[in-house]
Design a protein around this motif. Structure first.
Motif: not given
Length: 58
Positions: A5, A21-23, A28, A30, A41, A48, A55
């Motif tokens: 994160t 931002q996470d997955r 991934y 945002r 993403l 990234v 993008r």
């Protein structure tokens, strides 16, 4: 699983809010903490970080 994160302060193009931002299983993304805008993403973390404002295609 490692926590990847990351926070991007005042970077939302819609409201100027903070983004995280996470997955997940799809890749991934945002998400704005203020307005809820989500940007998919769909890339590796390296891609990234090379293009933080762009993008990327899945």
């Amino acid at each position: 699983m490692k926590n990847n994160t990351r926070f991007f302060f005042k970077s939302c193009a819609k409201c100027g809010g903070d983004m995280v931002q996470d997955r997940d299983l799809d890749g991934y993304f945002r998400k704005c903490l203020q307005c809820g805008r989500i940007i998919d993403l769909g890339a590796t973390p390296e891609a990234v970080m090379e293009n933080p404002g762009k993008r990327l295609a899945a």
